[in-house]
Motif scaffolding. Structure first.
Motif, PDB file in Angstrom:
ATOM      1  N   PHE A  46       9.237  -7.237   8.838  1.00 25.48           N
ATOM      2  CA  PHE A  46      10.363  -6.403   7.937  1.00 25.48           C
ATOM      3  C   PHE A  46       9.457  -4.981   7.735  1.00 25.48           C
ATOM      4  O   PHE A  46       8.215  -4.870   7.139  1.00 25.48           O
ATOM      5  CB  PHE A  46      10.849  -6.967   6.813  1.00 25.48           C
ATOM      6  N   VAL A  47      10.352  -3.924   8.056  1.00 25.92           N
ATOM      7  CA  VAL A  47       9.682  -2.574   7.579  1.00 25.92           C
ATOM      8  C   VAL A  47      10.465  -2.055   6.486  1.00 25.92           C
ATOM      9  O   VAL A  47       9.803  -1.575   5.345  1.00 25.92           O
ATOM     10  CB  VAL A  47       9.857  -1.759   8.750  1.00 25.92           C
ATOM     11  N   GLY A  48      11.825  -1.870   6.378  1.00 27.56           N
ATOM     12  CA  GLY A  48      12.621  -1.301   5.327  1.00 27.56           C
ATOM     13  C   GLY A  48      14.168  -1.743   5.803  1.00 27.56           C
ATOM     14  O   GLY A  48      14.320  -1.884   6.705  1.00 27.56           O
ATOM     15  N   ALA A  49      14.813  -1.409   4.717  1.00 25.02           N
ATOM     16  CA  ALA A  49      16.335  -1.291   4.982  1.00 25.02           C
ATOM     17  C   ALA A  49      17.233  -0.464   4.042  1.00 25.02           C
ATOM     18  O   ALA A  49      16.550  -0.077   3.103  1.00 25.02           O
ATOM     19  CB  ALA A  49      17.033  -2.684   4.575  1.00 25.02           C
ATOM     20  N   ILE A  50      18.159   0.078   4.294  1.00 27.49           N
ATOM     21  CA  ILE A  50      19.153   0.914   3.930  1.00 27.49           C
ATOM     22  C   ILE A  50      20.515   0.232   3.619  1.00 27.49           C
ATOM     23  O   ILE A  50      21.090  -0.285   4.420  1.00 27.49           O
ATOM     24  CB  ILE A  50      18.933   2.162   4.319  1.00 27.49           C
ATOM     25  N   GLY A  54      23.657   4.474   1.713  1.00 22.86           N
ATOM     26  CA  GLY A  54      22.474   5.320   1.988  1.00 22.86           C
ATOM     27  C   GLY A  54      21.966   5.327   0.332  1.00 22.86           C
ATOM     28  O   GLY A  54      20.970   5.928   0.292  1.00 22.86           O
ATOM     29  N   GLY A  55      22.885   4.733  -0.728  1.00 20.76           N
ATOM     30  CA  GLY A  55      22.266   4.989  -1.951  1.00 20.76           C
ATOM     31  C   GLY A  55      21.074   3.833  -2.583  1.00 20.76           C
ATOM     32  O   GLY A  55      20.487   4.311  -3.491  1.00 20.76           O
ATOM     33  N   SER A  56      20.621   3.176  -1.583  1.00 20.90           N
ATOM     34  CA  SER A  56      19.534   2.130  -1.996  1.00 20.90           C
ATOM     35  C   SER A  56      18.888   1.657  -0.780  1.00 20.90           C
ATOM     36  O   SER A  56      19.380   1.486   0.566  1.00 20.90           O
ATOM     37  CB  SER A  56      20.163   1.026  -2.478  1.00 20.90           C
ATOM     38  N   THR A  57      17.735   1.650  -1.090  1.00 14.92           N
ATOM     39  CA  THR A  57      16.611   1.334   0.181  1.00 14.92           C
ATOM     40  C   THR A  57      15.406   0.585  -0.391  1.00 14.92           C
ATOM     41  O   THR A  57      15.473   0.169  -1.551  1.00 14.92           O
ATOM     42  CB  THR A  57      15.909   2.461   0.790  1.00 14.92           C
ATOM     43  N   VAL A  58      14.828  -0.410   0.456  1.00 13.46           N
ATOM     44  CA  VAL A  58      13.898  -1.254   0.186  1.00 13.46           C
ATOM     45  C   VAL A  58      12.827  -1.373   1.068  1.00 13.46           C
ATOM     46  O   VAL A  58      13.375  -1.114   2.289  1.00 13.46           O
ATOM     47  CB  VAL A  58      14.488  -2.744  -0.140  1.00 13.46           C
ATOM     48  N   TYR A  59      11.559  -1.317   0.982  1.00 14.31           N
ATOM     49  CA  TYR A  59      10.439  -1.383   1.870  1.00 14.31           C
ATOM     50  C   TYR A  59       9.424  -2.185   1.868  1.00 14.31           C
ATOM     51  O   TYR A  59       9.205  -2.837   0.582  1.00 14.31           O
ATOM     52  CB  TYR A  59       9.820   0.017   1.790  1.00 14.31           C
ATOM     53  N   ALA A  60       8.573  -2.537   2.818  1.00 11.76           N
ATOM     54  CA  ALA A  60       7.561  -3.403   2.855  1.00 11.76           C
ATOM     55  C   ALA A  60       6.703  -2.859   2.052  1.00 11.76           C
ATOM     56  O   ALA A  60       6.311  -1.786   2.103  1.00 11.76           O
ATOM     57  CB  ALA A  60       7.288  -4.261   4.210  1.00 11.76           C
ATOM     58  N   ASP A  61       5.814  -3.661   1.460  1.00 11.14           N
ATOM     59  CA  ASP A  61       4.651  -3.154   0.467  1.00 11.14           C
ATOM     60  C   ASP A  61       3.798  -2.373   1.506  1.00 11.14           C
ATOM     61  O   ASP A  61       3.045  -1.305   0.972  1.00 11.14           O
ATOM     62  CB  ASP A  61       3.741  -4.262  -0.185  1.00 11.14           C
ATOM     63  N   SER A  62       3.548  -2.751   2.746  1.00 17.55           N
ATOM     64  CA  SER A  62       2.668  -2.113   3.590  1.00 17.55           C
ATOM     65  C   SER A  62       2.863  -0.782   4.288  1.00 17.55           C
ATOM     66  O   SER A  62       2.214   0.075   4.510  1.00 17.55           O
ATOM     67  CB  SER A  62       2.334  -2.848   5.039  1.00 17.55           C
ATOM     68  N   VAL A  63       4.230  -0.444   4.021  1.00 18.64           N
ATOM     69  CA  VAL A  63       4.851   1.084   4.218  1.00 18.64           C
ATOM     70  C   VAL A  63       5.368   1.922   2.976  1.00 18.64           C
ATOM     71  O   VAL A  63       5.757   3.201   3.169  1.00 18.64           O
ATOM     72  CB  VAL A  63       5.915   1.140   5.515  1.00 18.64           C
ATOM     73  N   LYS A  64       5.375   1.276   2.083  1.00 15.32           N
ATOM     74  CA  LYS A  64       5.879   1.818   0.844  1.00 15.32           C
ATOM     75  C   LYS A  64       5.251   3.261   0.599  1.00 15.32           C
ATOM     76  O   LYS A  64       3.919   3.121   0.796  1.00 15.32           O
ATOM     77  CB  LYS A  64       5.932   0.913  -0.365  1.00 15.32           C
ATOM     78  N   ASP A  65       5.827   4.262   0.231  1.00 14.52           N
ATOM     79  CA  ASP A  65       5.309   5.613  -0.101  1.00 14.52           C
ATOM     80  C   ASP A  65       4.885   6.446   1.282  1.00 14.52           C
ATOM     81  O   ASP A  65       4.382   7.441   1.207  1.00 14.52           O
ATOM     82  CB  ASP A  65       4.193   5.418  -0.928  1.00 14.52           C
ATOM     83  N   ARG A  66       5.011   5.602   2.375  1.00 15.42           N
ATOM     84  CA  ARG A  66       4.502   6.308   3.620  1.00 15.42           C
ATOM     85  C   ARG A  66       5.771   6.416   4.548  1.00 15.42           C
ATOM     86  O   ARG A  66       5.857   7.505   5.279  1.00 15.42           O
ATOM     87  CB  ARG A  66       3.636   5.450   4.276  1.00 15.42           C
ATOM     88  N   PHE A  67       6.527   5.635   4.498  1.00 17.46           N
ATOM     89  CA  PHE A  67       7.944   5.691   5.304  1.00 17.46           C
ATOM     90  C   PHE A  67       9.217   5.731   4.581  1.00 17.46           C
ATOM     91  O   PHE A  67       9.199   5.271   3.271  1.00 17.46           O
ATOM     92  CB  PHE A  67       7.887   4.264   6.160  1.00 17.46           C
ATOM     93  N   THR A  68      10.082   6.359   5.003  1.00 20.37           N
ATOM     94  CA  THR A  68      11.415   6.586   4.358  1.00 20.37           C
ATOM     95  C   THR A  68      12.548   6.395   5.267  1.00 20.37           C
ATOM     96  O   THR A  68      12.598   6.964   6.636  1.00 20.37           O
ATOM     97  CB  THR A  68      11.305   8.203   3.921  1.00 20.37           C
ATOM     98  N   ILE A  69      13.716   5.704   4.758  1.00 21.90           N
ATOM     99  CA  ILE A  69      14.790   5.516   5.696  1.00 21.90           C
ATOM    100  C   ILE A  69      15.769   6.234   5.403  1.00 21.90           C
ATOM    101  O   ILE A  69      16.058   6.328   3.916  1.00 21.90           O
ATOM    102  CB  ILE A  69      15.292   3.830   5.614  1.00 21.90           C
ATOM    103  N   SER A  70      16.485   6.781   5.939  1.00 17.14           N
ATOM    104  CA  SER A  70      17.865   7.630   5.638  1.00 17.14           C
ATOM    105  C   SER A  70      19.039   7.323   6.809  1.00 17.14           C
ATOM    106  O   SER A  70      18.516   6.764   7.865  1.00 17.14           O
ATOM    107  CB  SER A  70      17.494   8.941   5.591  1.00 17.14           C
TER     108      SER A  70
END
Length: 126
Positions: A46-50, A54-70
């Motif tokens: 898992f990398v992330g989901a939205i 588009g009002g909420s996202t969740v990320y894997a710890d390994s990519v948090k603060d580097r990747f952004t989903i929109s």
């Protein structure tokens, strides 16, 4: 729904890429969207989901603060903006659609997603 991922390529460590996933078919806003990746010899992760809105996202710890989903529901497209890329980010990246029942639940497990794109290769050189 049919999903088509694009935007992968070769980038140096520290660089950026933006992946796109275009959806066709059924109503795009009926789906939460997820990104997953699979490196050679490893399981899909898992990398992330939205959320559909588009009002909420969740990320894997390994990519948090580097990747952004929109997402842009008018264009039936979800994006994965990746920055600060590392060699360990090298993988095939997949987008996936989850036909939600609970609008507030963003799944992190691949088995729950209903539709998948074909994947796009991201290679980060050191």
């Amino acid at each position: 729904v049919q999903l088509q991922a694009s935007g992968g390529g070769l980038v140096q460590a520290g660089g950026s890429l933006r992946l796109s996933c275009a959806a066709s078919g059924r109503t795009f806003s009926s789906y939460h969207m997820g990104w997953f990746r699979q490196a050679p010899g490893k399981e899909r992760e898992f990398v992330g989901a939205i959320r559909w809105s588009g009002g909420s996202t969740v990320y894997a710890d390994s990519v948090k603060d580097r990747f952004t989903i929109s997402r842009d529901n008018a264009k039936n497209t979800v994006y994965l903006q990746m920055s600060g890329l590392k060699p360990e980010d090298t993988a095939v990246y997949y987008c996936a659609a989850y036909n939600f029942v609970n609008a507030y639940y963003l799944p992190k497990t691949s088995d729950l997603y209903d539709y998948w794109g074909q994947g796009t290769q991201v290679t980060v050189s050191s």
